[in-house]
Every structure is written in structure tokens, then in C-alpha cells.
Scaffold this active site. Structure first.
Site, PDB file in Angstrom:
ATOM      1  N   ASP A   1       9.772  12.631  -6.466  1.00 48.34           N
ATOM      2  CA  ASP A   1      10.601  13.261  -7.492  1.00 48.34           C
ATOM      3  C   ASP A   1      11.941  13.710  -6.919  1.00 48.34           C
ATOM      4  OD1 ASP A   1      11.679  14.722  -9.568  1.00 48.34           O
ATOM      5  OD2 ASP A   1       9.778  15.604 -10.163  1.00 48.34           O
TER       6      ASP A   1
ATOM      7  N   SER B   1      14.490  13.222 -12.148  1.00 44.54           N
ATOM      8  CA  SER B   1      13.177  13.383 -12.776  1.00 44.54           C
ATOM      9  C   SER B   1      13.252  12.984 -14.252  1.00 44.54           C
ATOM     10  CB  SER B   1      12.683  14.820 -12.596  1.00 44.54           C
ATOM     11  OG  SER B   1      11.338  14.951 -12.985  1.00 44.54           O
TER      12      SER B   1
END
Length: 478
Positions: A166, A47
Site C-alpha cells: 500500500d 491506495s
């Protein structure tokens, strides 16, 4: 102590807008222990941590990367709904920042060394990408790693033909379990480089391999991961990352200088309210020299972020009546802004429409097939035994074509059908009707000879007189 003759890895945890903490840690490592970055076998990130890992592995300017984070947070705070405002496109902003920050040949120097954590949409498994064919693929991998479903959009991006979201959803701290991996996290816990909160709480949360101590400060940090805090908070978090990096280097004997922590100002004891006020007033000036260790661009961005603009429009917009009027006009302005932003995104989406529609069609078909299989499985488990026997009778057995008796039919029928009295009566009646029909059919098909219906006469009687009927003896004639 971390031995210098062994191989080690560096892993950055996902943290949203708190990635400015990673910039502080990376600046400290690059300045005071450059061999630790240059000789690292792998540098991982998930991320927001993937952005810092990419900047650190490619040798990009950390000051520019930190300035981008601050600019994005300030841009999000300008809107009434923050990052959830329809006009705020986080994916587009991240892509443009990476295009501006990363060098053109960045993919060549990070192949096999940089690892970006991704979550595959098809099965939810974690995938670490470490091979990139171009700069665009490297940027696309970072975009996929920072794409939070619903928060960033509805259609996930693709990398090399596969859809990813993600990486923090499946593995927020890659290879944290290895002893030779230096883990970095902005949440206080068991990571190697993390804030040291003075809390006696021993409870700990582990969110996708990230250790998070259960205390109020971490709860505050979690709330600011998706909704950016004020610039002053970002500035303090960046300096906190620099301090925690120095603490780790000193604890493991990896400093090039004797002890840079001695140059940091000591903590001011807070005994009285007057001392607290005096400490808060003098603290920014005493800690400003910490910013001198940061890259020039990051230092400039941190200083500019905390300076409020003095123009007339900003002053008017910060006034309470103007802010109240702006909040009251949101129900009228939000639909218009949503329509404009939707139109812009639709125009930008046109080149990817065929591929995205094909993917949505495949996903819809897979979901429908899964639901049908589940429904069939549940219906098969809950069907009564009678229905299963009926299906077995209908598919495996058939009644004989020749007329049989009721007893023969009963032997061919299953037990539940044989024990049914009403059905047994019906079968008995059907057998009786069948006998009558067979008898009538038999009688109809009998062929009588023509002479069989004539009355026989005696041979001596040759006249045309009718024969006198004979009556039994003892009975009078008619």
C-alpha cells in the site's frame, strides 16, 4: 485563487472504503471545471485514491467506479467478520472491477501523467509509478497500491519484478507540499478539498503526509476506512465530496456557472426537537436533486444502495432469531468456509508459486543474515577485554620452541597472564621437571668405555690372589 495559466497537479489521499468521497469530488470537477482535469499536468493517488485518480485520468465512467465501491462495501457487510472473512478476497474484487471499468488503451493516455504511490517492500521507500506498458500493468500497479499487509494477504504483489504494498504506508498524499497541487482528502484538515467540520479543536495529526484534525468525526471516518459503513453513510459521503468540490471551485473562482452552491438547500437550523425531527424527515427529499448532478450510473447505484430488498429470504435473514442463530453457528461454519476459500486461493496461487517461493527464500536468507550480523556485532561489543587479549595471543603470538627460563616466558606472556600466581607456580614446576628430564636424558645417552667399569691392579701383582682391601689408618679391619 488558482491561476489558469500555470501548471497544477491533483492528488487524492488514501482512505479505504471512504473512496466514494473522491468519486463525488471527481464528479464535481469533471462537470463544473473540466479544464481543471483535462489540463492537469499530473494526477496522483495512493491506495483508494489511486483508483479514483486512474478513473479520472483515463476518462473512465465515474458512475461505474462509484457503483463498484458501493457493491464491494455491500458484499463485505454481508459476512459476519466483514472484510476479514476468509471468503472475502479484496485483491481479486479490485482486479475484476478495474478490468471491467478501464478501457483497453488506458495505459497509453496516462503514461507520464498518472502517478500511483507505492511502498517498496525491500527498503520501505516510497515510489511513484507513472509509466505503464499495458493495461495489465496499470491494473497491477493499482492492486499493489491498495494491498494492505495482513488485511489483504501475506504475500505482497509484484510490479515489474519488484514487490510493493500500500502506497499510503509511506506517502498517503503524494506531492502535498507543492503549492500547485490540489489535495483531496475525506478527513477534515488542511487539504484543499476536505470536509469542514465545525470543531474548535486545533490539534492535528499528520499520518504519512495527510493532515487529519483530531476530532470525533475524523475518528469515526478512520474506523470506517477499513470496515465499510452502511450504504446511507456512503451516500452522504459522496454528496459531501460533491459539495466540498463546489466550495473549492467557488473559493478559487474556477466555476463555469455563476454559483452552483446557491442551488443547494441551506442548512436547516436545529432549535427544538420538533424541528430536528421535521428536518431529518424532509432532508432526503430536499437534497435528492443533488444526485441529479452525478453520473447516471452513480446516481442509480446510490439510490439502489439505500433501498432494502423486499424478498422473503432477506426478510427472514434480518429477523432477530435468525441472526442470533447465524451468530451461534459461526464456530461451526467458519472452519468449513475457511477450508473452501483456502482451497480456491491455493488453486489460483499455483501459477505464481515458483516466483513467490523464490522471493520468500530470498527474504528469509536476508533476515537470517541480518540477525547473524546483529548477533556478531552485539557479541563483539560485550566480550570482556580478557577474551579479546586471549584471541589476540592465540592469533598473533606463539611460545618459543626452545626451552627458556621462567623469566623469558614471563616476558612473552601478557600482563594478566604474568600476574597470575597459580600459573606462575605451574610454570616454575614445569621448568624444574624440564631440567630433571633433560638431566636424565643426558645421563642415559652417556657411552662408557668397557674398561671404565674394571678395577685397576698393580703391575707387580701377577698372581690370581685377590687383592687385600686397604683400610684407612686407625680403623680396625672388617
Amino acid at each position: 485563487m488558482l491561476p489558469k495559466d500555470t501548471k497544477w497537479n491533483i492528488s487524492f489521499a488514501g482512505c479505504g472504503f471512504l473512496g466514494i468521497y473522491h468519486i463525488g469530488v471527481a464528479s464535481c470537477l469533471r462537470e463544473h471545471a473540466p479544464f481543471l482535469v483535462a489540463n492537469a499536468k499530473h494526477i496522483y493517488g495512493a491506495s483508494a485514491g489511486a483508483l479514483t485518480a486512474t478513473a479520472l485520468a483515463t476518462g473512465a465512467c465515474l458512475g461505474e467506479a462509484g457503483a463498484n465501491i458501493i457493491d464491494v462495501s455491500k458484499e463485505a457487510r454481508k459476512r459476519f467478520l466483514g472484510p476479514l472473512h476468509p471468503s472475502f478476497n479484496l485483491v481479486k474484487i479490485i482486479r475484476s472491477c478495474l478490468l471491467k471499468t478501464l478501457p483497453d488503451d488506458c495505459h497509453k493516455c496516462v503514461n507520464g501523467r498518472l502517478g500511483i504511490s507505492l511502498t517498496r517492500v525491500s527498503d520501505g521507500e516510497n515510489v511513484i509509478i507513472s509509466q505503464f506498458n499495458s493495461k495489465d500493468e496499470l491494473i497491477q500497479a493499482n492492486v499493489c497500491s491498495t494491498f494492505i499487509p495482513v488485511y489483504c494477504g501475506l504475500i505482497p504483489p509484484s510490479f515489474q519484478g519488484v514487490r510493493y504494498v500500500d502506497g499510503g504506508i509511506s506517502d498517503n498524499l503524494p506531492l502535498y507540499e507543492l503549492k500547485n497541487t490540489i489535495t483531496v482528502s475525506p478527513f477534515s484538515g488542511e487539504s484543499d478539498i476536505c470536509p469542514q467540520d465545525s470543531s474548535t479543536n486545533i490539534h492535528e495529526l499528520r499520518v504519512t503526509n495527510t493532515s487529519i484534525q483530531f476530532n470525533l468525526r475524523n475518528l469515526y471516518r478512520l474506523s470506517k476506512a477499513l470496515f465499510p459503513p452502511e450504504p446511507m453513510v456512503l451516500r452522504e459521503m459522496c454528496k459531501q465530496g460533491y459539495r466540498d468540490g463546489l466550495r473549492f471551485l467557488r473559493r478559487n473562482g474556477l466555476l463555469n456557472h455563476p454559483n452552483p452552491l446557491l442551488a443547494l438547500p441551506p442548512t436547516v437550523p436545529q432549535h427544538t426537537q420538533e424541528e430536528v425531527v421535521e428536518a431529518e424527515r424532509t432532508r432526503p427529499h430536499r437534497e435528492d436533486h443533488i444526485l441529479e448532478h452525478f453520473p447516471a450510473r452513480l446516481n442509480e447505484a446510490l439510490l439502489e444502495a439505500c433501498v432494502e430488498p423486499k424478498d422473503l429470504m432477506t426478510t427472514l435473514s434480518n429477523m432477530l432469531p435468525v441472526r442470533l442463530a447465524t451468530a451461534m453457528m459461526v464456530p461451526y461454519t467458519l472452519p468449513l468456509e475457511s477450508a473452501v476459500s483456502f482451497t480456491i486461493r491455493l488453486l489460483e496461487w499455483l501459477p505464481d508459486v515458483p516466483e513467490d517461493i523464490r522471493w520468500m527464500k530470498e527474504q528469509t536468507g536476508s533476515i537470517c543474515q541480518y540477525l547473524v550480523m546483529r548477533a556478531k556485532r552485539k557479541l563483539g561489543d560485550h566480550l570482556p577485554s580478557r577474551l579479546s587479549e586471549q584471541v589476540e595471543l592465540r592469533r598473533a603470538q606463539s611460545l618459543p620452541s626452545v626451552p627458556l627460563s621462567y623469566a623469558t616466558y614471563s616476558e612473552a606472556l601478557p600482563n594478566w597472564l604474568r600476574n597470575n600466581l597459580s600459573l606462575g607456580d605451574a610454570m616454575a614446576k614445569w621448568e624444574e621437571c624440564q631440567r630433571q628430564l633433560l638431566l636424565g636424558l643426558f645421563c642415559t645417552n652417556i657411552a662408557f668405555p668397557p674398561d671404565a667399569l674394571r678395577m685397576r691392579v698393580s703391575a707387580s701383582s701377577t698372581s690370581m690372589e685377590p687383592a687385600v682391601p686397604q683400610h684407612p689408618p686407625g680403623l680396625p679391619p672388617c
